[in-house]
Enzyme design. Structure first.
Site, PDB file in Angstrom:
ATOM      1  N   GLY A  15      37.513  37.581  44.163  1.00  0.00           N
ATOM      2  CA  GLY A  15      38.179  38.792  43.674  1.00  0.00           C
ATOM      3  C   GLY A  15      38.652  38.655  42.239  1.00  0.00           C
ATOM      4  O   GLY A  15      38.565  37.576  41.629  1.00  0.00           O
ATOM      5  N   ARG A  42      31.463  38.103  54.465  1.00  0.00           N
ATOM      6  CA  ARG A  42      30.507  38.760  53.571  1.00  0.00           C
ATOM      7  C   ARG A  42      30.175  37.901  52.348  1.00  0.00           C
ATOM      8  O   ARG A  42      29.036  37.827  51.913  1.00  0.00           O
ATOM      9  CB  ARG A  42      31.091  40.117  53.121  1.00  0.00           C
ATOM     10  CG  ARG A  42      30.149  41.046  52.420  1.00  0.00           C
ATOM     11  CD  ARG A  42      30.737  42.461  52.311  1.00  0.00           C
ATOM     12  NE  ARG A  42      32.130  42.443  51.844  1.00  0.00           N
ATOM     13  CZ  ARG A  42      32.502  42.413  50.565  1.00  0.00           C
ATOM     14  NH1 ARG A  42      31.597  42.424  49.614  1.00  0.00           N
ATOM     15  NH2 ARG A  42      33.786  42.388  50.222  1.00  0.00           N
ATOM     16  N   SER A  43      31.209  37.239  51.789  1.00  0.00           N
ATOM     17  CA  SER A  43      30.984  36.440  50.577  1.00  0.00           C
ATOM     18  C   SER A  43      30.666  34.978  50.896  1.00  0.00           C
ATOM     19  O   SER A  43      30.299  34.220  49.982  1.00  0.00           O
ATOM     20  CB  SER A  43      32.216  36.496  49.668  1.00  0.00           C
ATOM     21  OG  SER A  43      32.353  37.784  49.114  1.00  0.00           O
ATOM     22  N   ARG A 102      56.464  40.002  51.068  1.00  0.00           N
ATOM     23  CA  ARG A 102      57.393  40.032  49.933  1.00  0.00           C
ATOM     24  C   ARG A 102      58.810  40.429  50.312  1.00  0.00           C
ATOM     25  O   ARG A 102      59.775  39.875  49.794  1.00  0.00           O
ATOM     26  CB  ARG A 102      56.877  40.999  48.857  1.00  0.00           C
ATOM     27  CG  ARG A 102      55.709  40.442  48.075  1.00  0.00           C
ATOM     28  CD  ARG A 102      55.277  41.442  47.007  1.00  0.00           C
ATOM     29  NE  ARG A 102      53.994  41.041  46.437  1.00  0.00           N
ATOM     30  CZ  ARG A 102      53.085  41.891  45.970  1.00  0.00           C
ATOM     31  NH1 ARG A 102      53.321  43.199  46.014  1.00  0.00           N
ATOM     32  NH2 ARG A 102      51.955  41.446  45.456  1.00  0.00           N
ATOM     33  N   CYS A 131      52.354  42.717  40.476  1.00  0.00           N
ATOM     34  CA  CYS A 131      52.078  42.468  39.054  1.00  0.00           C
ATOM     35  C   CYS A 131      53.054  43.166  38.118  1.00  0.00           C
ATOM     36  O   CYS A 131      53.617  42.553  37.201  1.00  0.00           O
ATOM     37  CB  CYS A 131      50.649  42.890  38.727  1.00  0.00           C
ATOM     38  SG  CYS A 131      50.189  44.498  39.401  1.00  0.00           S
ATOM     39  N   GLN A 158      49.540  51.183  33.810  1.00  0.00           N
ATOM     40  CA  GLN A 158      48.905  50.068  34.495  1.00  0.00           C
ATOM     41  C   GLN A 158      47.377  50.087  34.417  1.00  0.00           C
ATOM     42  O   GLN A 158      46.746  51.143  34.472  1.00  0.00           O
ATOM     43  CB  GLN A 158      49.391  50.027  35.956  1.00  0.00           C
ATOM     44  CG  GLN A 158      50.868  49.683  36.038  1.00  0.00           C
ATOM     45  CD  GLN A 158      51.389  49.558  37.469  1.00  0.00           C
ATOM     46  OE1 GLN A 158      52.372  50.198  37.812  1.00  0.00           O
ATOM     47  NE2 GLN A 158      50.761  48.727  38.278  1.00  0.00           N
ATOM     48  N   SER A 161      42.194  46.961  36.626  1.00  0.00           N
ATOM     49  CA  SER A 161      41.842  45.722  37.336  1.00  0.00           C
ATOM     50  C   SER A 161      42.867  45.372  38.407  1.00  0.00           C
ATOM     51  O   SER A 161      42.568  44.592  39.305  1.00  0.00           O
ATOM     52  CB  SER A 161      41.684  44.553  36.354  1.00  0.00           C
ATOM     53  OG  SER A 161      42.883  44.335  35.641  1.00  0.00           O
ATOM     54  N   HIS A 251      48.938  45.349  31.807  1.00  0.00           N
ATOM     55  CA  HIS A 251      49.902  46.392  32.170  1.00  0.00           C
ATOM     56  C   HIS A 251      50.927  46.542  31.041  1.00  0.00           C
ATOM     57  O   HIS A 251      51.434  45.542  30.530  1.00  0.00           O
ATOM     58  CB  HIS A 251      50.683  46.001  33.430  1.00  0.00           C
ATOM     59  CG  HIS A 251      49.915  46.125  34.713  1.00  0.00           C
ATOM     60  ND1 HIS A 251      48.657  46.645  34.793  1.00  0.00           N
ATOM     61  CD2 HIS A 251      50.263  45.797  35.985  1.00  0.00           C
ATOM     62  CE1 HIS A 251      48.256  46.632  36.059  1.00  0.00           C
ATOM     63  NE2 HIS A 251      49.212  46.117  36.793  1.00  0.00           N
TER      64      HIS A 251
END
Lengths: 348, 348
Positions: A15, A42-43, A102, A131, A158, A161, A251
């Site tokens: 990612g 998948r990866s 969090r 972020c 922001q 990505s 950002h």
């Protein structure tokens, strides 16, 4: 730091953040002994390079974490919910870059420049903040220490990505279409899992993450609640408006604050911020020096500029904070947490 | 309105705003009798079309205004400084879209939905406010009327066309370069007349217009001072952070306000705003309905959405305001002023 090395797992290595985690581990010369790159089925089988050596991605399962000491998760909340406890059960410390844990009162939420000492209270999982929260917390901390904080109002700018590499691809494809006078097709932004999708190219979308019943988005509530938790100020009034822009990475934030005391002039506040850990001051209006998203890419700094007194209220200020959302906003902060864990002798 | 028609001059007809002025005069079926399209000597001789008829641009000189009743100026502050008094001397009423006369105490600064009555005090020149100011004033007025205003903090998300058509071209050229992996050349943005120029494509630049000694830009001071003048609230605390985005047209604004009284809930505030003149409410978070720049293009409305209570302070709110900066922010407001002048019998 001793010469000891650690067995590290990176979950979600392909990612946008995962790639930056590998790069940060490399750049910081993190003491990686064994490295496991984990992903979805998948990866699995794909190959990635770390320090010149090729690694094959394995599907992340509970057993993948046998022998792992530090697990850096960035593969979405559901993966963290399912696998982080399994990693902890097998003796790993998890640094989780999703929102899954969090606000869990038993999970420290850490920006090392601000609240590294919270790591001592961990129960296996450390949460990496959102972020947009991290860069603001880094900028607020030296102000809080010196003058106290009474109110924070932030409007964000922001980058795409933050929604993943596919979102950047969508922005680029849309941009090309618009430049060619064609329709821009929208399938992902602003929120891939929400009902409607809008053009982000050459637009500003006042929605990041889904809406709550109170009219705020989850992203806005993350900034509000996480900032209070990181600063240990449950009663601090924080308000946020989060907006997605056609910017790939970086950002920006327009921040209004009221301090408790001090009423510092701009020069003193610049000094205070420039001495803040992790902060690089870029504030020279006469020479058009201020932070900008495109200049932040690839750098771990939190850039602060445009510091001004409010023209009416005492102890009130405005400033502009910019950082690479994939680095200090995610991967770099996660690796910093891992370094802090080592320095504090918290890794078994 | 009678069937009378008026001799109208448009100064700066080839510019981003000038083109929209012609379109707005056409769309609103403004009672144009004779039309003069005036420009710099550089553009003189060019041809433009109005209501299917071709017009040849003439160089603007003092004598150009002989017989003109309404002169719409949008050719830069220095042109207005030089020629607006000449037009007035010849009997015209000037609606000036530059900053040249806005803060002149003898010049009304008008947003018709807010302070049309100020037109009665004109001395020949009416100033059209700054684009980012107008849309905010329209949104603030119904709130001021019902609850009073105690504080305004705005962060803007401004489109490139506010800096002219060449700036939009530069953004498009830069965007193509970046998408092709090439360097983006910057010659105009953020301020063509300033020392340094930065990439606007895929970036956010926290500078619009030049910096003042107090650290605020002129654009920010325009929003601050003009808002007070339009609302007749010299003491209203207004703060602004103005940011340029890679958006062609459509300014967005994140606005925080504190009212004097009322503490209305969101539903009541939505109702109050939806009844405000010139406002279109777009505020249904559950269905992802909110204003966006790309949806505002070509429309005269001021769109308001994302209305939320501050989570901590009473009588405090956040909302999002979007409008086409070339229309309500400039050309449309200017033509509205001209219509008001006719309705109030102020045109000789």
């Amino acid at each position: 730091m001793s010469n000891e090395t650690y067995t590290v797992a990176v979950v979600g290595a392909t990612g946008a953040v995962g790639q930056q985690m590998l790069k940060t581990l490399e750049d910081k010369n993190f003491p990686v002994g064994e490295l496991k790159l984990l992903s979805s089925s998948r990866s699995a089988g794909k190959k990635m390079t770390f320090k010149g050596q090729e690694y094959t991605l394995e599907e992340a399962t509970p057993e993948s974490f046998d022998g792992v000491q530090i697990a850096l998760f960035s593969a979405g909340g559901s993966v963290s919910k399912a696998l982080a406890p399994e990693a902890v059960r097998r003796g790993a410390i998890v640094v989780d870059n999703t929102s899954a844990y969090r606000m869990d009162p038993d999970t420290p939420l850490v920006v090392p420049e601000v609240n590294e000492e919270d790591l001592h209270n961990h129960n296996g999982i450390i949460a990496n903040p959102n972020c947009s929260t991290i860069q603001m917390a880094v900028a607020l901390e030296p102000i809080r220490q010196k003058y106290g904080l009474k109110k924070v109002v932030v409007s964000t700018y922001q980058a795409v990505s933050g929604a993943g590499l596919e979102a950047v691809d969508e922005m680029n494809t849309q941009s090309t279409a618009v430049l060619n006078g064609e329709e821009a097709e929208a399938n992902l932004m602003p929120v891939s899992g929400d009902k409607k999708h809008y053009q982000i190219a050459f637009n500003a979308i006042p929605q990041i993450d889904k809406f709550q019943d109170n009219g705020y988005t989850f992203e806005e509530m993350k900034m509000i609640n996480e900032t209070k938790k990181i600063l240990h100020m449950d009663e601090l009034p924080v308000a946020a408006t989060c907006v997605r822009l056609p910017v790939a990475t970086g950002h920006s934030e327009s921040v209004y604050i009221e301090t408790e005391t001090g009423n510092p002039d701009v020069k003193e506040l610049q000094q205070t911020l420039s001495e803040g850990e992790g902060i690089t001051l870029q504030d020279d209006p006469a020479n058009q020096v201020y932070p900008m998203a495109v200049n932040s890419v690839g750098l771990p700094d939190v850039f602060v500029g445009r510091i001004r007194r409010d023209l009416d209220r005492e102890n009130a200020y405005h400033f502009w904070v910019v950082s690479d959302n994939l680095l200090k906003g995610a991967a770099y902060n996660s690796v910093q947490i891992a370094e802090s864990l080592i320095r504090l002798n918290l890794i078994k």
